[in-house]
Write an enzyme that holds these catalytic residues in place. Structure first.
Site, short mmCIF file in Angstrom:
data_model
loop_
_atom_site.label_atom_id
_atom_site.label_comp_id
_atom_site.label_asym_id
_atom_site.label_seq_id
_atom_site.Cartn_x
_atom_site.Cartn_y
_atom_site.Cartn_z
N GLY A 208 -7.65 0.31 3.39
CA GLY A 208 -7.89 -0.27 1.92
C GLY A 208 -9.14 -0.09 1.26
N ASN A 209 -9.45 -0.91 0.38
CA ASN A 209 -10.58 -0.73 -0.47
C ASN A 209 -10.99 -2.09 -0.99
OD1 ASN A 209 -9.72 -1.01 -3.35
ND2 ASN A 209 -8.56 1.01 -2.44
N TYR A 210 -12.20 -2.12 -1.69
CA TYR A 210 -12.49 -3.63 -2.13
C TYR A 210 -12.20 -4.05 -3.55
CZ TYR A 210 -16.03 -3.36 1.76
OH TYR A 210 -16.63 -3.16 2.91
N SER A 211 -11.08 -3.08 -4.04
CA SER A 211 -10.81 -3.68 -5.40
C SER A 211 -9.97 -4.95 -5.29
CB SER A 211 -9.68 -2.70 -5.83
OG SER A 211 -8.80 -3.21 -6.88
#
Ligand code: C5P
Length: 399
Positions: A208-211
């Site tokens: 995933g990512n931090y968005s």
């Protein structure tokens, strides 16, 4: 954005009348002039002083009060109002409005207005489900009234069922939507993506990512308030999507791609605020991967470039989260993906980019104009982006 607008808030006699104080407060904080009109039974539940203290305006309760001169004033108020909201609206008030009665100040005001009317019913489940109430609501709907709620839940009678006043946030969203009719994006269909995609590794893990989704959600809300019909395609986030927009939940880049392809057909604009994974695991393990080998490699393959793929007669806006050479990298993406403009941000600053409520962005258009905006709330950045989108939608070449 609705500063200077005028709303009449009608409050009728339901236990949920206290929630109308919060509605009045939120509207007033937004710079909207709120004139509260209470029925006699509403004053048994909340005092006019509560509303007066919040709105800093006189509260109207009595048609025959010698001091208010309301027989003239209610006509003036009804004419000036941009919207009339009745929250809570009892079965009794709904019945009176359906019949066109004008035997108290609120019904008189509604009868003499040409402004849109929003009703937020609140009553016991039996009263709500009674055929006569349903017919009255249907009759008002067919005359163009907007009805929000009621919600399902515990009622004051102790019963559970439909009849609770809709959530304050939902009522406010409908008010904003109605106020936004005729805004500069009315009649436009916008597709907005948000959040960070999740690419599964095995049944319990993903890349995933931090968005946070905040920028995309702020765009969806602002576009809705400017009259657009919005489809929000969102990867998982911890925040609630704004009411009044079509929401499509997806998880992976491939799911987002399919949803964007489906929804972009016939749309006027696509804004990709989502942080889409550029790579995904080539294979997803069917079972949870065991903690056995010393080293573990996961083969990644490229995901399709959604924004680059979408073609057709629609405005395309992209985002570029960069950690170096922001303008250069964003300009390259703008060209590669065939965008109308791109919103770039330097994600190395603590007050800008992922997760936080503020953003400092640079907007670059097709002909190379670079607009550096100062640090702003994401809701303000959203308005700036939509200002530029409106220029492009109107045929402007440079934004
Ligand atoms: O190339 P990069 O991922 O930095 O591009 C960012 C822009 O492209 C964003 O608007 C993002 O939503 C979009 N994007 C996409 N499909 C991908 C990756 C990114 O549409 N696979």
């Amino acid at each position: 954005m609705f500063e200077g607008k005028s709303i009449i808030l009608g409050v009728t006699g339901s236990i949920s009348a206290y929630k109308a104080v919060e509605i009045a407060s939120k509207l007033t904080q937004g710079g909207i002039e709120v004139d509260v009109v209470m029925t006699a039974s509403a004053t048994e539940f909340v005092t006019p002083l509560s509303f007066q203290s919040i709105t800093h305006r006189p509260v109207h309760t009595d048609m025959f009060s010698p001091v208010t001169d309301f027989d003239i004033e209610h006509v003036a108020l009804a004419e000036r109002a941009d919207v009339i909201v009745i929250a809570p609206a009892t079965a009794n008030t709904i019945a009176r409005l359906a019949l066109g009665l004008a035997d108290d100040l609120l019904s008189c005001t509604v009868l003499s207005t040409s402004a849109p009317v929003i009703l937020a019913p609140a009553m016991d489940v039996g009263m709500y489900q009674n055929q006569v109430t349903q017919e009255n609501l249907e009759r008002l709907r067919s005359r163009g009234y907007t009805v929000v709620g009621p919600a399902y839940g515990r009622l004051a009678s102790g019963l559970e069922g439909l009849g609770r006043l809709a959530e304050v946030g939902e009522i406010l969203a409908v008010i904003h939507q109605v106020l936004g009719r005729g805004g500069d994006l009315s009649g436009k269909r916008l597709v907005i993506s948000a959040g960070g995609t999740q690419e599964p590794i095995d049944p319990v893990r993903y890349i995933g990512n931090y968005s946070s989704g905040k920028m995309g959600y702020a765009l969806a809300e602002a576009a809705r308030n400017r009259g657009a019909k919005v489809t929000l395609i969102t990867a998982p986030t911890a925040i609630s999507p704004p009411p009044g927009v079509e929401v499509i939940q997806v998880q992976t880049a491939l799911q987002m791609r399919q949803a964007v392809i489906d929804k972009a057909a016939g749309a006027d604009a696509l804004i990709m605020a989502a942080a889409v994974a550029d790579y995904r695991p080539q294979a997803t393990a069917g079972q949870k991967i065991k903690r056995k080998p010393e080293k573990l490699s996961i083969e990644l393959i490229k995901t399709p470039d959604i924004l680059g793929e979408i073609a057709g007669d629609l405005i395309k806006v992209g985002f570029a989260a960069e950690s170096e050479e922001v303008v250069e990298n964003a300009t390259r993406k703008l060209k590669e993906k065939g965008l109308d403009f791109i919103v770039a941000n330097d994600i190395t600053g603590a007050d800008s980019g992922f997760s936080v409520d503020t953003n400092r962005v640079i907007i670059i258009d097709r002909i190379g104009k670079v607009d550096r905006l100062p640090l702003m709330l994401k809701s303000e950045v959203a308005q700036k982006i939509l200002d530029k989108l409106a220029v492009r939608l109107a045929g402007g070449s440079s934004v």
